[in-house]
Motif scaffolding. Structure first.
Motif, short mmCIF file in Angstrom:
data_model
loop_
_atom_site.label_atom_id
_atom_site.label_comp_id
_atom_site.label_asym_id
_atom_site.label_seq_id
_atom_site.Cartn_x
_atom_site.Cartn_y
_atom_site.Cartn_z
N LEU A 1 57.36 26.51 -35.52
CA LEU A 1 57.37 25.57 -34.37
C LEU A 1 56.97 26.29 -33.09
N LYS A 2 57.47 27.54 -32.98
CA LYS A 2 57.27 28.31 -31.75
C LYS A 2 55.82 28.76 -31.57
N TYR A 3 55.20 29.19 -32.65
CA TYR A 3 53.86 29.77 -32.53
C TYR A 3 52.74 28.78 -32.88
N SER A 4 53.00 27.48 -32.70
CA SER A 4 51.93 26.50 -32.90
C SER A 4 52.02 25.46 -31.79
N GLY B 1 49.04 26.79 -36.18
CA GLY B 1 49.15 27.46 -34.89
C GLY B 1 48.16 28.58 -34.69
N GLU B 2 48.62 29.59 -33.92
CA GLU B 2 47.71 30.67 -33.51
C GLU B 2 47.32 31.63 -34.63
N GLY B 3 48.14 31.70 -35.69
CA GLY B 3 47.85 32.60 -36.81
C GLY B 3 48.10 34.06 -36.48
N VAL B 4 47.96 34.89 -37.49
CA VAL B 4 48.19 36.33 -37.31
C VAL B 4 46.95 37.07 -37.83
N PHE C 1 61.51 44.70 -34.57
CA PHE C 1 61.06 44.68 -33.17
C PHE C 1 59.55 44.58 -32.99
N TYR C 2 58.82 44.37 -34.09
CA TYR C 2 57.36 44.25 -33.93
C TYR C 2 57.00 42.84 -33.53
N ARG C 3 56.33 42.72 -32.39
CA ARG C 3 55.88 41.40 -31.94
C ARG C 3 54.39 41.51 -31.63
N VAL C 4 53.62 40.55 -32.15
CA VAL C 4 52.18 40.58 -31.92
C VAL C 4 51.91 40.21 -30.47
N ASP C 5 51.02 40.93 -29.82
CA ASP C 5 50.58 40.63 -28.46
C ASP C 5 51.78 40.31 -27.55
N ARG D 1 51.39 38.05 -24.48
CA ARG D 1 51.22 36.62 -24.71
C ARG D 1 52.55 36.00 -25.15
N ASN D 2 53.30 36.78 -25.93
CA ASN D 2 54.54 36.23 -26.49
C ASN D 2 55.73 36.32 -25.55
N ARG D 3 55.54 36.99 -24.39
CA ARG D 3 56.69 37.23 -23.53
C ARG D 3 57.35 35.92 -23.11
N GLY E 1 62.04 39.75 -32.17
CA GLY E 1 61.20 40.61 -33.02
C GLY E 1 61.94 41.02 -34.28
N LEU E 2 63.10 40.39 -34.51
CA LEU E 2 63.90 40.76 -35.70
C LEU E 2 63.90 39.66 -36.76
N GLY E 3 63.37 38.49 -36.39
CA GLY E 3 63.43 37.32 -37.30
C GLY E 3 62.85 37.60 -38.67
N LEU E 4 61.61 38.10 -38.71
CA LEU E 4 60.96 38.30 -40.02
C LEU E 4 61.57 39.48 -40.78
N ALA E 5 62.13 40.45 -40.03
CA ALA E 5 62.81 41.57 -40.71
C ALA E 5 64.04 41.00 -41.44
N CYS F 1 50.83 30.41 -43.32
CA CYS F 1 51.74 29.89 -44.35
C CYS F 1 52.64 31.04 -44.76
N PHE F 2 53.92 30.93 -44.47
CA PHE F 2 54.91 31.94 -44.87
C PHE F 2 55.62 31.40 -46.11
N SER F 3 55.51 32.14 -47.23
CA SER F 3 56.12 31.66 -48.48
C SER F 3 57.23 32.58 -48.96
P1 ADP Z 1 60.01 36.97 -32.92
O1 ADP Z 1 59.55 35.60 -33.31
O2 ADP Z 1 61.40 36.98 -32.44
O3 ADP Z 1 59.07 37.66 -32.00
P2 ADP Z 1 59.71 37.65 -35.68
O4 ADP Z 1 60.14 38.86 -36.43
O5 ADP Z 1 60.23 36.34 -36.15
O6 ADP Z 1 60.06 37.92 -34.18
O7 ADP Z 1 58.13 37.61 -35.70
C1 ADP Z 1 57.39 38.77 -35.42
C2 ADP Z 1 56.03 38.40 -34.86
O8 ADP Z 1 55.26 37.76 -35.87
C3 ADP Z 1 56.11 37.40 -33.74
O9 ADP Z 1 56.26 38.04 -32.52
C4 ADP Z 1 54.78 36.67 -33.84
O10 ADP Z 1 53.82 37.38 -33.11
C5 ADP Z 1 54.42 36.77 -35.30
N1 ADP Z 1 54.69 35.50 -36.01
C6 ADP Z 1 55.78 35.16 -36.70
N2 ADP Z 1 55.67 33.92 -37.22
C7 ADP Z 1 54.46 33.46 -36.83
C8 ADP Z 1 53.74 32.23 -37.04
N3 ADP Z 1 54.26 31.22 -37.74
N4 ADP Z 1 52.51 32.13 -36.49
C9 ADP Z 1 51.98 33.14 -35.78
N5 ADP Z 1 52.60 34.31 -35.55
C10 ADP Z 1 53.82 34.47 -36.05
#
Ligand code: ADP
Length: 428
Positions: free
Chosen positions: A327-330, A355-358, A370-374, A377-379, A385-389, A413-415
């Motif tokens: 929801l957040k990144y689209s 959304g924006e994709g990776v 703690f890894y966050r793309v860009d 932009r994400n600030r 940065g811990l969600g996916l971990a 698509c996260f599966s």
């Molecule tokens: P957070 O969302 O708190 O920054 P996450 O560990 O959940 O940390 O995600 C790490 C990074 O992965 C995010 O900062 C974002 O750049 C990228 N990311 C995660 N989910 C998506 C998504 N659905 N679409 C695009 N980028 C994503």
């Protein structure tokens, strides 16, 4: 002219000469018979000498000989000489290999087709307690840790297992088996005691710091709420500062909660129950839909009633992290689909957004802590940065894996892919 040509020419000349002589003396056939018998006898004598020479290893100089037999002796002699040279080289190489594996700090044991010990280096004797006399014994009779027995029985050696040394339980070993050759296996055991100690210190440190931060944060949050209630909105600077302080305190609270959750996922195994995934996903989608007024954005597709043996609380964290990210990144009006379905022997949860994709290079990194793309932009988007971990760890604890398919500018698509072994039918 080759030796063979010479030999044949000589034979023809001899036969012509004998023929002429035979005609001359009138005993053509008899002469031919005697000559051929003599020739045959000569060959027999040569074969006998050759057999005698080769029987005793063809050692030393070969018997002097003219003609084609001399040539045969010479070729065999050369072949044996180069074979000897190669054997010497090979023995030297094996010797060097043995010496280097002997000197290895890691234990190495060569196992035969029935897991019998064929060879072990010095470290293996030290950390696995093996002895020279154990050669030929099956390793499972000597090294009986249940995890190791299960690992050998399973036969899939992609990962190493961590077990204590049978000699000294304070030594932690990372044991790995590598299959090679025809049914042979190489068992490698590395002493990771120091590494594990440091890892546990890191975990303790993060857990303690996160825990210690909780109390001051609660106090800060309480005072900020009181101050906000007291704020009569006269000063925009004060109102703005209080709002910012409250936002940052909340962010820090999230961070501490996520760190504590990660520590728990790494250190504690909670009791598993049969979790009703359809019910769980419905609840998460409703919560997120209400919270972000995004109910019309979420499309929930429940295609299988199957549940999972797992920790409900952890699965909730993982799934809601994926949905929140989608929801957040689209874009705000775009659709996010949550699909729970069976795929062959496995069951999958696909969270798809437009959304924006990776970028492909970032995909392996986004599950790091703690890894966050860009970051720039994400600030403006909240996140730790811990969600996916957390997602990765929860799935690891459920023997499942995370698959990420994404295209920049198009969506992701996260599966979560769960194995058949944890599917359950009776829902509690
Ligand atoms: P957070 O969302 O708190 O920054 P996450 O560990 O959940 O940390 O995600 C790490 C990074 O992965 C995010 O900062 C974002 O750049 C990228 N990311 C995660 N989910 C998506 C998504 N659905 N679409 C695009 N980028 C994503």
């Amino acid at each position: 002219m080759t030796l063979w040509h010479k030999e044949i020419l000589l034979l023809i000349a001899l036969l012509i000469l004998l023929g002429l002589l035979g005609v001359f003396i009138g005993h053509f056939l008899l002469l031919y018979l005697i000559a051929l018998s003599l020739l045959l006898l000569r060959q027999y004598i040569q074969v006998y000498r050759f057999e005698k020479w080769i029987k005793f290893g063809g050692a030393g100089k070969y018997p002097e000989n003219n003609g084609i037999w001399g040539d045969i002796y010479y070729h065999v002699y050369r072949l044996r000489k180069s074979q000897k040279k190669r054997k010497k080289k090979l023995t030297k190489m094996i010797d060097q290999f043995r010496k280097s594996t002997e000197a290895l700090p890691d234990a190495a044991v060569v196992l035969g087709g029935h897991d019998e010990i064929e060879w072990a280096n010095k470290s293996a004797m030290r950390v696995l307690g093996l002895q020279r006399a154990d050669k030929g014994q099956r390793i499972i009779n000597l090294f009986r840790h249940p995890d190791f027995l299960g690992y050998l029985k399973m036969g899939s050696f992609d990962n190493a297992i961590i077990i204590p040394s049978p000699v000294d339980s304070s030594i932690i070993l990372s044991v790995r088996v590598v299959a090679y050759g025809a049914g042979l296996r190489l068992l490698l055991a590395q002493d990771v005691t120091q590494l594990k100690k440091m890892e546990s210190m890191r975990k303790d440190f993060v857990a303690n710091v996160s825990h210690e931060l909780r109390t001051p944060l609660t106090v800060l949050k309480g005072y900020l709420e009181t101050l906000k209630d007291m704020d009569d909105q006269d000063s925009p600077l004060l109102t703005n500062s209080l709002r910012q302080m409250q936002n940052q305190t909340e962010r820090m609270e999230h961070l501490v909660d996520d760190l504590l959750l990660l520590t728990r996922l790494e250190t504690q195994r909670k009791k598993t129950v049969c979790v009703d995934i359809c019910g769980l996903l419905t609840a998460i989608c409703n919560e997120e839909g209400n919270l972000k007024s995004a109910s019309e954005r979420i499309q929930l597709l429940l295609e299988t009633p199957k549940g999972l043996m797992g920790v409900q609380e952890d699965l909730r964290s993982a799934f809601s992290n994926l949905l929140i990210n989608a929801l957040k990144y689209s874009p705000e009006e775009s659709l996010v689909s949550v699909r729970w379905y069976r795929d062959g022997n496995e069951v999958r949860l696909d969270v798809t957004d437009h959304g924006e994709g990776v970028a492909p290079l970032e995909i392996p990194r986004i599950t790091e802590r703690f890894y966050r793309v860009d970051v720039k932009r994400n600030r403006k988007l909240s996140g730790t940065g811990l969600g996916l971990a957390i997602v990765k760890h929860v799935l690891l604890n459920h023997n499942a894996r995370l698959e990420i398919a994404s295209e920049l500018g198009k969506g992701s698509c996260f599966s979560c892919v769960f194995p058949e072994s944890i599917i359950c039918y009776e829902q509690e």
